[in-house]
Design a protein around this motif. Structure first.
Motif, mmCIF file in Angstrom:
data_model
loop_
_atom_site.group_PDB
_atom_site.id
_atom_site.type_symbol
_atom_site.label_atom_id
_atom_site.label_comp_id
_atom_site.label_asym_id
_atom_site.label_seq_id
_atom_site.Cartn_x
_atom_site.Cartn_y
_atom_site.Cartn_z
ATOM 1 N N ALA A 9 0.830 -1.209 0.000
ATOM 2 C CA ALA A 9 0.000 0.000 0.000
ATOM 3 C C ALA A 9 0.865 1.258 0.000
ATOM 4 C CB ALA A 9 -0.929 -0.006 1.215
ATOM 5 N N ILE A 10 1.925 1.262 0.792
ATOM 6 C CA ILE A 10 2.833 2.409 0.832
ATOM 7 C C ILE A 10 3.513 2.586 -0.522
ATOM 8 C CG2 ILE A 10 4.945 3.330 1.872
ATOM 9 C CD1 ILE A 10 2.547 3.472 3.736
ATOM 10 N N HIS A 11 3.947 1.491 -1.116
ATOM 11 C CA HIS A 11 4.607 1.533 -2.426
ATOM 12 C C HIS A 11 3.676 2.139 -3.478
ATOM 13 C CE1 HIS A 11 7.453 0.150 -5.536
ATOM 14 N NE2 HIS A 11 6.369 -0.093 -6.257
ATOM 15 N N GLN A 12 2.394 1.833 -3.389
ATOM 16 C CA GLN A 12 1.423 2.296 -4.385
ATOM 17 C C GLN A 12 0.841 3.673 -4.071
ATOM 18 O OE1 GLN A 12 -1.340 -1.005 -4.298
ATOM 19 N NE2 GLN A 12 -0.222 -2.122 -5.898
ATOM 20 N N SER A 17 -5.000 4.458 3.546
ATOM 21 C CA SER A 17 -5.686 3.183 3.778
ATOM 22 C C SER A 17 -5.026 2.349 4.869
ATOM 23 C CB SER A 17 -5.746 2.378 2.473
ATOM 24 O OG SER A 17 -4.449 1.949 2.084
ATOM 25 N N VAL A 18 -3.755 2.623 5.165
ATOM 26 C CA VAL A 18 -3.046 1.801 6.156
ATOM 27 C C VAL A 18 -2.485 2.610 7.323
ATOM 28 C CG1 VAL A 18 -2.427 0.013 4.481
ATOM 29 C CG2 VAL A 18 -0.891 1.964 4.818
ATOM 30 N N ALA A 19 -2.587 3.930 7.269
ATOM 31 C CA ALA A 19 -1.952 4.768 8.296
ATOM 32 C C ALA A 19 -2.484 4.470 9.695
ATOM 33 C CB ALA A 19 -2.144 6.243 7.954
ATOM 34 N N LEU A 41 7.310 2.249 8.001
ATOM 35 C CA LEU A 41 6.297 2.489 6.973
ATOM 36 C C LEU A 41 5.441 3.703 7.316
ATOM 37 C CD1 LEU A 41 5.169 -1.214 6.414
ATOM 38 C CD2 LEU A 41 6.457 0.192 4.800
ATOM 39 N N LEU A 42 5.138 3.865 8.600
ATOM 40 C CA LEU A 42 4.315 4.989 9.041
ATOM 41 C C LEU A 42 5.027 6.323 8.812
ATOM 42 C CD1 LEU A 42 1.669 5.859 10.396
ATOM 43 C CD2 LEU A 42 2.800 5.566 12.620
ATOM 44 N N THR A 43 6.349 6.330 8.931
ATOM 45 C CA THR A 43 7.117 7.551 8.666
ATOM 46 C C THR A 43 6.851 8.054 7.252
ATOM 47 O OG1 THR A 43 8.873 6.814 10.161
ATOM 48 C CG2 THR A 43 9.428 8.572 8.623
ATOM 49 N N MET A 44 6.871 7.130 6.292
ATOM 50 C CA MET A 44 6.609 7.499 4.904
ATOM 51 C C MET A 44 5.169 7.977 4.732
ATOM 52 S SD MET A 44 8.112 7.600 1.872
ATOM 53 C CE MET A 44 7.184 8.963 1.186
ATOM 54 N N ALA A 45 4.236 7.286 5.370
ATOM 55 C CA ALA A 45 2.824 7.652 5.239
ATOM 56 C C ALA A 45 2.560 9.046 5.798
ATOM 57 C CB ALA A 45 1.951 6.621 5.948
ATOM 58 N N TRP A 191 5.499 5.147 -5.330
ATOM 59 C CA TRP A 191 4.636 6.263 -5.722
ATOM 60 C C TRP A 191 5.300 7.610 -5.480
ATOM 61 C CZ3 TRP A 191 2.696 10.615 -3.504
ATOM 62 C CH2 TRP A 191 1.733 11.306 -4.253
ATOM 63 N N PHE A 192 5.929 7.806 -4.341
ATOM 64 C CA PHE A 192 6.476 9.125 -4.033
ATOM 65 C C PHE A 192 7.602 9.497 -4.991
ATOM 66 C CE2 PHE A 192 9.218 12.141 -1.755
ATOM 67 C CZ PHE A 192 8.285 13.142 -1.503
ATOM 68 N N THR A 193 8.447 8.541 -5.346
ATOM 69 C CA THR A 193 9.512 8.810 -6.309
ATOM 70 C C THR A 193 8.925 9.180 -7.662
ATOM 71 O OG1 THR A 193 10.967 7.244 -5.169
ATOM 72 C CG2 THR A 193 11.583 7.874 -7.404
ATOM 73 N N SER A 194 7.891 8.459 -8.063
ATOM 74 C CA SER A 194 7.211 8.768 -9.322
ATOM 75 C C SER A 194 6.583 10.158 -9.275
ATOM 76 C CB SER A 194 6.140 7.715 -9.602
ATOM 77 O OG SER A 194 5.410 8.029 -10.766
ATOM 78 N N TRP A 195 5.970 10.493 -8.136
ATOM 79 C CA TRP A 195 5.361 11.817 -8.000
ATOM 80 C C TRP A 195 6.417 12.913 -8.114
ATOM 81 C CZ3 TRP A 195 6.348 15.730 -4.520
ATOM 82 C CH2 TRP A 195 5.497 16.845 -4.618
ATOM 83 N N MET A 196 7.577 12.725 -7.476
ATOM 84 C CA MET A 196 8.630 13.738 -7.556
ATOM 85 C C MET A 196 9.052 13.976 -8.999
ATOM 86 S SD MET A 196 11.247 13.451 -4.318
ATOM 87 C CE MET A 196 11.710 11.744 -4.611
ATOM 88 N N ALA A 197 9.203 12.892 -9.767
ATOM 89 C CA ALA A 197 9.602 13.028 -11.168
ATOM 90 C C ALA A 197 8.545 13.789 -11.958
ATOM 91 C CB ALA A 197 9.845 11.650 -11.778
ATOM 92 N N GLU A 198 7.289 13.419 -11.772
ATOM 93 C CA GLU A 198 6.210 14.087 -12.501
ATOM 94 C C GLU A 198 6.074 15.549 -12.078
ATOM 95 O OE1 GLU A 198 2.865 11.632 -11.706
ATOM 96 O OE2 GLU A 198 3.579 9.977 -12.958
ATOM 97 N N PHE A 199 6.263 15.817 -10.793
ATOM 98 C CA PHE A 199 6.186 17.194 -10.306
ATOM 99 C C PHE A 199 7.286 18.048 -10.937
ATOM 100 C CE2 PHE A 199 7.631 20.416 -7.224
ATOM 101 C CZ PHE A 199 6.483 21.193 -7.145
#
Length: 402
Positions: A9-12, A17-19, A41-45, A191-199
């Motif tokens: 879930a964090i990866h996606q 949904s999991v926090a 995992l919670l740190t990332m969320a 997801w976050f890495t992908s978001w950074m690239a798109e941003f």
């Protein structure tokens, strides 16, 4: 199995949904390794859900627990990425730089393998901070290493960040070259890495005034809002609303009010100040941006404040904004936003009075030459000073309007 589901879930990017489950596990008295893995995992969320300050504190707690119990959690990389995301998104880019440079200096053997990824993160931090020259040098090195290894991250983020950095530096051709390269790269990342690239791609296009860039940022923000990703939604809205509508600015202020940290306050104040055309609120945002050493962000706040102060005849705020802008012009290769005007136009009579006053003539001498009363000259000077945002005769010298 449950931990693997949380990680997926964090990866996606399904943080919301999991926090809650991760927080319950973190606060439980369960198996120490499981608890720490959930905390990683919670740190990332939390970093993406608008709880950046809590994510930073949680990362520190994870470190203490690991050292105390001598744990080696399998999810440790998420703690590292979450800390980076929380620091970067909250504007604490200098802490990111310090952590990454320390890692590169102190662990050379490990960094032979991870060096490309570490330099990439460092370059992204410089790009986010508007330090285009440092970003370009660092990212070019990272891109070369990642291209050779074709690592997990791949060169897509490096190309995207380089496009943004070159746009900030005013190099249109190189920015477009790296936009083309970024479009050719496939991404199989979190997801976050992908978001950074798109941003970075969207912001590069925004700086290059490409049509459609603003709308893509708005669409990205609205999708993030629907998923509870308050942090990234706020950042995208901030990039989209340089000349935003009242509705867009209100949304920026609202979303940013649900985040933590100084950068959240900057975003909220810019939304509120721009919508209400309040130069004093925008100068508050500029002061916070200056504390974070975010020159490009500060310059946006200052230019908006300057335009609004001049429109309203607020000479005090105009002077304060102009003073800040004069300093920023010396450090930024390109301003992300230019003042709309040098100030309200002077009338023909006001220009005559201003020219004589700038040459050192007294009010009485100006009055005699123009066959006016001294009180009338004083009234003209008041209007001149108000329109131009100045407070003394010496500031008239060299003005374009005079």
């Amino acid at each position: 199995m449950k931990l693997a589901g949380y990680e997926l879930a964090i990866h996606q990017g399904e943080y919301a949904s999991v926090a809650d489950d991760l927080e319950k596990a973190y606060r439980s008295d369960g198996d120490p390794t499981y608890v720490v893995n959930c905390a990683c995992l919670l740190t990332m969320a939390w970093a993406v859900l608008g709880r950046e300050a809590e994510a930073i504190a949680l990362a520190a707690d994870v470190q203490q627990r690991m050292e105390h119990a001598k744990l080696a959690p399998g999810m440790l990389s998420w703690r590292t990425e979450g800390l980076f995301a929380a620091l970067l998104c909250s504007g604490q880019w200098e802490d990111c730089v310090r952590i990454l440079t320390d890692a590169l200096d102190q662990r050379p053997k490990i960094m032979q393998y991870l060096g490309g990824a570490a330099e990439l993160a460092l370059g992204v931090a410089y790009t986010y901070a508007g330090r285009a020259d440092l970003a370009i040098d660092t990212l070019l090195g990272a891109q070369a290493q990642l291209e050779i290894r074709r690592s997990y991250y791949g060169p897509a983020l490096a190309c995207s960040a380089l496009a943004f950095a070159y746009a900030q530096a005013g190099d249109v051709q190189e920015s477009r070259n790296f936009l083309d390269l970024a479009a050719q790269e496939e991404q199989h990342v979190a997801w976050f890495t992908s978001w950074m690239a798109e941003f970075c791609v969207r912001m590069a296009r925004r700086w290059l005034n490409d049509p459609g860039a603003k709308q893509k940022l708005i669409e990205s923000a609205k999708e993030d809002i629907s998923k509870g990703r308050t942090t990234t939604a706020s950042i995208s809205l901030f990039g989209a609303t340089v000349h935003g509508t009242d509705e867009e600015l209100a949304l920026l202020a609202e979303v940013s009010s649900h985040r933590q940290g100084k950068m959240a306050s900057v975003n909220r104040l810019v939304g509120e100040g721009s919508r209400k055309k309040d130069s004093k609120v925008l100068l508050q945002a500029a002061s916070l941006a200056q504390e974070l050493h975010l020159d490009a962000v500060e310059s946006r706040c200052v230019v908006l404040a300057l335009d609004m102060a001049r429109e309203r005849g607020d000479s005090q705020s105009a002077r304060a904004a102009q003073h800040r802008l004069d300093r920023l012009v010396e450090t930024l290769p390109v301003l992300p936003l230019m003042p709309r005007t040098i100030g309200p136009e002077l009338t023909e009579r006001e220009r005559q009075v201003a020219k004589m006053a700038s040459q050192g003539l007294s009010n009485k001498e100006v009055a005699n030459r123009l066959q006016l009363s001294i009180r009338t000259v004083e009234g003209h000077l008041y209007q001149i000073f108000t329109k131009m945002g100045i407070s003394s005769r010496s500031e008239l010298e060299g003005s374009a309007q005079v």
